[in-house]
Design an enzyme around this catalytic site. Structure first.
Site, PDB file in Angstrom:
ATOM      1  NE  ARG A 193      -3.377  -2.830   0.369  1.00  0.00           N
ATOM      2  CZ  ARG A 193      -3.965  -3.494   1.385  1.00  0.00           C
ATOM      3  NH1 ARG A 193      -3.339  -3.616   2.559  1.00  0.00           N
ATOM      4  NH2 ARG A 193      -5.137  -4.059   1.202  1.00  0.00           N
ATOM      5  CG  ASP A 222      -2.871  -6.034  -0.817  1.00  0.00           C
ATOM      6  OD1 ASP A 222      -3.924  -5.913  -1.466  1.00  0.00           O
ATOM      7  OD2 ASP A 222      -2.839  -6.488   0.344  1.00  0.00           O
ATOM      8  CG  HIS A 296      -6.072  -8.412  -1.075  1.00  0.00           C
ATOM      9  ND1 HIS A 296      -6.168  -7.106  -0.673  1.00  0.00           N
ATOM     10  CD2 HIS A 296      -6.946  -9.103  -0.298  1.00  0.00           C
ATOM     11  CE1 HIS A 296      -7.046  -7.002   0.320  1.00  0.00           C
ATOM     12  NE2 HIS A 296      -7.541  -8.199   0.564  1.00  0.00           N
ATOM     13  CG  ASP A 359      -6.420 -11.199   2.787  1.00  0.00           C
ATOM     14  OD1 ASP A 359      -5.559 -11.676   2.015  1.00  0.00           O
ATOM     15  OD2 ASP A 359      -6.545  -9.979   2.981  1.00  0.00           O
ATOM     16  CD  GLU A 360     -10.180  -8.080   3.325  1.00  0.00           C
ATOM     17  OE1 GLU A 360     -10.835  -7.452   4.146  1.00  0.00           O
ATOM     18  OE2 GLU A 360      -9.203  -7.589   2.722  1.00  0.00           O
ATOM     19  CD1 TRP A 426      -7.418 -12.611   8.618  1.00  0.00           C
ATOM     20  CD2 TRP A 426      -8.205 -10.542   8.925  1.00  0.00           C
ATOM     21  NE1 TRP A 426      -8.213 -12.312   7.540  1.00  0.00           N
ATOM     22  CE2 TRP A 426      -8.712 -11.041   7.706  1.00  0.00           C
ATOM     23  CE3 TRP A 426      -8.549  -9.247   9.329  1.00  0.00           C
ATOM     24  CZ2 TRP A 426      -9.555 -10.289   6.890  1.00  0.00           C
ATOM     25  CZ3 TRP A 426      -9.391  -8.495   8.507  1.00  0.00           C
ATOM     26  CH2 TRP A 426      -9.888  -9.016   7.310  1.00  0.00           C
ATOM     27  CG  ASP A 451      -4.447  -1.378  10.502  1.00  0.00           C
ATOM     28  OD1 ASP A 451      -4.694  -1.991  11.563  1.00  0.00           O
ATOM     29  OD2 ASP A 451      -4.981  -1.670   9.409  1.00  0.00           O
ATOM     30  CB  THR A 501       1.329   0.725   5.081  1.00  0.00           C
ATOM     31  OG1 THR A 501       1.389  -0.017   3.856  1.00  0.00           O
ATOM     32  CG2 THR A 501       2.207   0.084   6.131  1.00  0.00           C
ATOM     33  CD  GLU A 502      -5.010  -0.497   4.023  1.00  0.00           C
ATOM     34  OE1 GLU A 502      -4.227  -0.490   5.002  1.00  0.00           O
ATOM     35  OE2 GLU A 502      -5.773  -1.460   3.765  1.00  0.00           O
TER      36      GLU A 502
HETATM   37  C1  TNX Z   1      -7.917  -6.402   5.989  1.00  0.00           C
HETATM   38  S1  TNX Z   1      -6.175  -8.309   7.587  1.00  0.00           S
HETATM   39  C2  TNX Z   1      -6.897  -6.855   5.209  1.00  0.00           C
HETATM   40  C3  TNX Z   1      -5.938  -5.913   4.633  1.00  0.00           C
HETATM   41  C4  TNX Z   1      -6.281  -4.501   4.995  1.00  0.00           C
HETATM   42  C5  TNX Z   1      -6.697  -4.460   6.446  1.00  0.00           C
HETATM   43  C6  TNX Z   1      -6.934  -3.109   7.006  1.00  0.00           C
HETATM   44  C7  TNX Z   1      -6.197  -8.893   6.137  1.00  0.00           C
HETATM   45  C8  TNX Z   1      -5.763 -10.273   6.023  1.00  0.00           C
HETATM   46  N1  TNX Z   1      -6.626  -8.188   5.082  1.00  0.00           N
HETATM   47  O1  TNX Z   1      -5.874  -6.068   3.240  1.00  0.00           O
HETATM   48  O2  TNX Z   1      -5.166  -3.696   4.792  1.00  0.00           O
HETATM   49  O3  TNX Z   1      -7.876  -5.213   6.585  1.00  0.00           O
HETATM   50  O4  TNX Z   1      -7.007  -3.171   8.418  1.00  0.00           O
END
Ligand code: TNX
Length: 561
Positions: A193, A222, A296, A359-360, A426, A451, A501-502
């Site tokens: 980031r 990312d 990501h 993740d995500e 997490w 963060d 680090t956004e």
């Molecule tokens: C979630 S924690 C994310 C990150 C973001 C973060 C911001 C995780 C595995 N993924 O991509 O930066 O939240 O807190």
């Protein structure tokens, strides 16, 4: 505790035993009245708190003629310590082979001889008496941590980056027996980031070593930036390492990483990576590289869009979005590409673990993609979660075939966890994974997210991403989940603090977000749970802050809660 060896001629003093929380005073000899002692004469301000420490009367004094005596395996650790001591004291501090007769007064002895194997790979004993300091450990990591403890026993000025005159370089007499509670004491830095240079990363490694942290999780990839040179795919860094500006709505002046053409970004060459890996290794830190997949991944897809479902346009100019680029899971070429990338990563990083993110991941593109649908039909996968699980398992096969272990974020459990995978929790999953026999690392957002804000008065703080995470909360973290059956506790490898680090674009801001909360998490990872006491930590932190001042490290001052 072991007896010190013959190199150390002076007998052990009868130590006055102090309680671990710094509350007690030296016990008066029978018939003697207790004298009031200022706090600094009670327990030395060590962070993390050692497993066992006894203080005795008197002090060891480092002198201009002091030397470091080492046995053959401990030469490098001796040189490391000597370099630290020389800078601030201005003394010569020669490093010499020990074992030849009586150690001269003022010597520091580093030895692996006669060390108790019970101390383990990272444990050590340190005995400071008026004439000498002996650090004994079965392995070099332990000796290195003993050296870190010795530095903290000395006045904070020992951390000065230049020679300081007029300081008495003494340590209290102590006997310490110390080893870590957890094997994984980690910190993650997101360099995607915002980008931080090799020199900045090395500074962070030094600060980690000071807190006896041993695992650096390097979030190299990312959506907003690909930061590691891959020879086979040069566009990853030619395109993926750059974006037009600092992003995330930040003031361009808040950032430091600009290329010659004014674009924002940067990357590490493979030579840089090798250097940082060696730098970390000499501080007994293992680096866990993270290459995000399947989500990501906008930066990679901006460079190689053929590995996305649509083949369409991807960019590093994504601010804040968490569900941006996702690799196509139906295209065998994606796996070939990622395996080729990991082949280079594995060559560069010798550690056991390869982090694949996970993740995500949005499953939207997969639902619309013919290739992904065909894959699901062929492999009998019922939904996007199972397709993600297929993806991770396929990568695990490759990683395992190269002798490494896959680690990923909580979500790699979705659709079924890969056979040998380690889960980095997490947002949950540690209890389930550990109960099924998988190793886990705990980094829950509520305790470990660096963060998040450090004050309830957000207006007075630099912009942060999450809620309030006070120092006391980080300090109160217990990595072994209460719900985990004791038979699975050994699967908890340890704890980790994460700095995304956004909104963090300079290295001094990295330091500000990291310290002192990472000091608290370091103690969580190292010290026995029963010895942890907030009031003691806060008292010791006051001295740690003086050390940071000497090092010119930025930190959040005045964390009272
Ligand atoms: C979630 S924690 C994310 C990150 C973001 C973060 C911001 C995780 C595995 N993924 O991509 O930066 O939240 O807190």
């Amino acid at each position: 505790m072991k007896q010190i060896n013959s190199l150390c001629v002076l007998p052990l003093l009868t130590a006055a035993i102090l309680c671990l929380d710094g509350c007690a005073r030296p016990q008066p000899a029978p018939g003697q009245a207790a004298t009031a002692q200022p706090p600094e004469q009670s327990l030395p301000a060590l962070i993390p708190q050692p497993e066992k420490i006894r203080r005795s009367d008197g002090a060891f004094r480092l002198r201009p003629e002091s030397r470091i005596l080492v046995d053959a395996p401990s030469e490098a650790t001796g040189q490391y310590l000597a370099a630290k001591l020389r800078t601030s004291t201005g003394y010569k501090i020669d490093v010499e082979p020990g074992g030849k007769g009586v150690a001269p007064k003022g010597s520091i002895i580093l030895t692996t001889q006669n060390a108790s194997a019970d101390l383990g790979a990272e444990g050590y004993e340190l005995t400071a008496i008026p004439g000498s300091v002996v650090i004994r450990a079965p392995g070099q990591a332990g000796l290195f941590y003993g050296a870190q403890t010795l530095l903290q026993l000395l006045p904070p000025e020992i951390f000065s980056t230049q020679t300081v005159k007029g300081v008495q370089w003494s340590t209290p007499c102590v006997q310490i027996e110390d080893r870590p509670r957890f094997a994984w004491r980690g910190m993650m830095l997101d360099v995607s980031r915002h980008f931080f240079t090799k020199a900045e990363v090395e500074q962070l490694l030094d600060l980690m070593a000071m807190q006896k942290l041993n695992t650096f999780h390097w979030h190299l990839v990312d959506d907003q930036g690909w930061r590691i040179e891959i020879m086979k795919y040069p566009r990853l860094t030619q395109i993926g390492a750059w974006r037009k500006d600092i992003g995330f709505g930040l003031d361009p002046k808040a950032g430091t990483a600009y290329g010659p053409d004014g674009r924002y970004g940067g990357y590490y060459t493979q030579a840089d990576i090798r250097e940082v890996v060696a730098y970390a290794a000499s501080r007994h830190i293992t680096i866990v590289p993270e290459i995000e997949m399947p989500g990501h991944s906008s930066a990679a897809l901006a460079a190689y869009p053929e590995f996305s479902c649509s083949g369409g346009f991807y960019t590093t100019e994504v601010s804040g979005g968490t569900l941006a680029g996702v690799y196509c899971a139906g295209n065998d070429g994606t796996f070939e590409f990622l395996q080729n990338v990991l082949a280079e990563v594995i060559e560069l990083f010798p550690g056991k673990y390869i982090h694949i993110g996970g993740d995500e991941v949005s499953k939207d593109n997969w639902a619309k993609c013919e290739k992904c649908q065909a894959r699901m039909a062929k492999e009998n996968l019922k939904d996007g979660h199972e397709l993600q699980s297929y993806f991770v398992r396929r990568m695990e096969k490759y990683i395992n075939s190269r002798g490494r272990t896959l680690i990923g974020w909580s979500e790699i459990r979705e659709g079924g966890l890969a056979q040998n995978a380690v889960v980095m929790d997490w947002i949950g999953g540690a209890v389930e994974a550990a109960s099924a026999g998988h190793d886990v690392v705990l980094s829950p957002t509520t305790y470990c997210y660096l963060d998040h804000y450090q004050s309830t008065n957000q207006a007075a703080e630099p912009r942060a991403i999450g809620d309030y995470l006070p120092l006391s909360r980080a300090y109160s973290f217990e990595p072994v989940p209460a719900k985990l059956d004791p038979q699975f506790h050994s699967h908890v490898l340890g704890a980790q603090g994460n700095l995304w680090t956004e909104y963090v674009a300079s290295f001094s801001h990295v330091q500000y977000m990291t310290f002192p909360r990472m000091c608290a998490l370091a103690e969580v990872g190292w010290s026995p749970a029963a010895s942890r006491q907030w009031s003691s930590f806060k008292q010791r932190l006051a001295t740690q802050e003086l050390r940071f001042d000497q090092l010119k490290v930025t930190y959040r001052k005045g964390m009272q809660e």
